[in-house]
Design a protein around this motif. Structure first.
Motif, PDB file in Angstrom:
ATOM      1  N   HIS A 157      69.488  58.334 129.284  1.00 35.94           N
ATOM      2  CA  HIS A 157      68.828  59.446 129.965  1.00 35.94           C
ATOM      3  C   HIS A 157      69.777  60.113 130.952  1.00 35.94           C
ATOM      4  O   HIS A 157      69.875  61.348 131.010  1.00 35.94           O
ATOM      5  N   GLN A 158      70.486  59.310 131.713  1.00 33.35           N
ATOM      6  CA  GLN A 158      71.387  59.850 132.727  1.00 33.35           C
ATOM      7  C   GLN A 158      72.649  60.463 132.132  1.00 33.35           C
ATOM      8  O   GLN A 158      73.347  61.226 132.804  1.00 33.35           O
ATOM      9  N   HIS A 159      72.923  60.137 130.860  1.00 31.54           N
ATOM     10  CA  HIS A 159      74.020  60.788 130.136  1.00 31.54           C
ATOM     11  C   HIS A 159      73.504  61.953 129.287  1.00 31.54           C
ATOM     12  O   HIS A 159      74.218  62.474 128.432  1.00 31.54           O
ATOM     13  N   ASP A 160      72.260  62.335 129.513  1.00 28.51           N
ATOM     14  CA  ASP A 160      71.660  63.529 128.894  1.00 28.51           C
ATOM     15  C   ASP A 160      71.373  63.404 127.404  1.00 28.51           C
ATOM     16  O   ASP A 160      71.309  64.406 126.691  1.00 28.51           O
ATOM     17  N   TYR A 161      71.150  62.192 126.922  1.00 32.73           N
ATOM     18  CA  TYR A 161      70.662  61.999 125.559  1.00 32.73           C
ATOM     19  C   TYR A 161      69.134  62.070 125.557  1.00 32.73           C
ATOM     20  O   TYR A 161      68.485  61.720 126.538  1.00 32.73           O
ATOM     21  N   PHE A 162      68.581  62.528 124.453  1.00 31.91           N
ATOM     22  CA  PHE A 162      67.149  62.380 124.234  1.00 31.91           C
ATOM     23  C   PHE A 162      66.932  60.930 123.831  1.00 31.91           C
ATOM     24  O   PHE A 162      67.592  60.431 122.907  1.00 31.91           O
ATOM     25  N   CYS A 163      66.022  60.242 124.494  1.00 33.55           N
ATOM     26  CA  CYS A 163      65.814  58.818 124.255  1.00 33.55           C
ATOM     27  C   CYS A 163      64.380  58.563 123.805  1.00 33.55           C
ATOM     28  O   CYS A 163      63.431  59.017 124.447  1.00 33.55           O
ATOM     29  N   ARG A 164      64.243  57.829 122.705  1.00 33.67           N
ATOM     30  CA  ARG A 164      62.942  57.452 122.174  1.00 33.67           C
ATOM     31  C   ARG A 164      62.943  55.943 121.937  1.00 33.67           C
ATOM     32  O   ARG A 164      63.888  55.404 121.363  1.00 33.67           O
ATOM     33  N   VAL A 165      61.890  55.283 122.366  1.00 32.78           N
ATOM     34  CA  VAL A 165      61.764  53.847 122.145  1.00 32.78           C
ATOM     35  C   VAL A 165      60.624  53.629 121.151  1.00 32.78           C
ATOM     36  O   VAL A 165      59.515  54.121 121.355  1.00 32.78           O
TER      37      VAL A 165
END
Length: 210
Positions: A157-165
Motif C-alpha cells: 500500500h505504501q509503495h502505491d500498489y493496489f492490494c487485494r487479500v
C-alpha cells in the motif's frame, strides 16, 4: 465517510501478480505436534484453498510469486522476532522450511523470494521483481493474516500498489487476529477484502481482455 473514488476501483487494476506468502512444508505437518507459531482453526484448509487461486493465475497468465520465510541456523537474522509469541521457526536446515511444492504445485518457472522479516518487501528483491513484471495489483494469499500478509499488504500500500487479500485463502494466528487484520487492510484500501470465487472470475476476465 467512504471514498467514492475507491469504490470505482476494479478488483484487478492493470497487471496483477499472485503473491503466495509463507505456505511452506510446516503448514501441513502433523497438527498434533507443538507448533512454533499459533494457527487459527482450519488454517491448513485455507492454505490448500490457495491452490485454486494459483491454478487460476497460471491459466490467466498472471505471474505467481512465492514468498518463503527462512532464517539462518545460528539465529543471527531473527532480530526482535522472537521477543513476542513466536518460537524459533523456518530454519534453513529444517526440511519443513521448504515451500509446500506438492500442495501448491510450485513450478521451476515460478518466482521465489526468500525473506528474513515479516514483510516481503523488507530486505529482499521483491519490488525489483514487481517492477520488472510491471505489476500494479498484488493478490495476496497465505499466512499469517495478522503478521506476514498484513505487513506485506501495508508495505505494498505504501509503495502505491493496489492490494487485494483473498480472505478464503489466508489464515491468522487466531480467528480474532485474522478478522482484525482484514478490517485494518480494508481500512487502507476500500475493496481490499475479496472472495476466492470473485477473484478467479476477475482473473479470467483479465485473460479474455488481453
Amino acid at each position: 465517510m467512504v471514498n467514492a473514488a475507491a469504490n470505482k476501483r476494479e478488483l484487478i487494476e492493470g497487471r496483477a501478480a499472485l503473491i503466495v506468502i509463507d505456505i511452506q512444508a510446516s503448514t501441513f505437518r502433523d497438527f498434533s505436534e507443538v507448533r512454533s507459531i499459533d494457527n487459527m482453526p482450519g488454517y491448513a484448509d485455507r492454505m490448500l484453498a490457495a491452490r485454486t487461486a494459483i491454478d487460476a493465475a497460471r491459466a490467466s497468465d498472471i505471474p505467481v510469486i512465492f514468498i518463503q520465510e527462512v532464517h539462518r541456523p545460528d539465529l543471527v537474522d531473527f532480530g526482535r522476532e522472537l521477543d513476542g509469541q513466536e518460537d524459533v521457526h523456518c530454519l534453513e536446515d529444517n526440511p519443513n522450511t521448504a515451500l509446500a511444492v506438492e500442495q501448491m504445485g510450485v513450478l521451476p518457472t515460478d518466482y521465489v523470494v526468500p525473506k528474513r522479516r515479516y514483510s516481503a518487501f523488507f530486505g529482499t528483491d521483491f519490488e525489483i521483481l514487481l517492477k520488472g513484471l510491471k505489476v500494479d495489483t498484488l493478490l495476496l494469499v497465505g499466512g499469517l493474516t495478522d503478521v506476514c500478509v498484513h505487513y506485506t499488504f501495508v508495505d505494498g500500500h505504501q509503495h502505491d500498489y493496489f492490494c487485494r487479500v483473498i480472505e478464503d485463502c489466508v489464515g491468522g494466528s487466531s480467528e480474532t487476529a485474522h478478522e482484525a487484520s482484514l478490517v485494518a487492510m480494508e481500512y487502507l484500501q476500500t475493496g481490499a477484502r475479496r472472495g476466492l470465487d470473485e477473484t478467479v472470475a476477475a482473473m479470467k476476465a483479465v485473460a479474455k481482455s488481453v
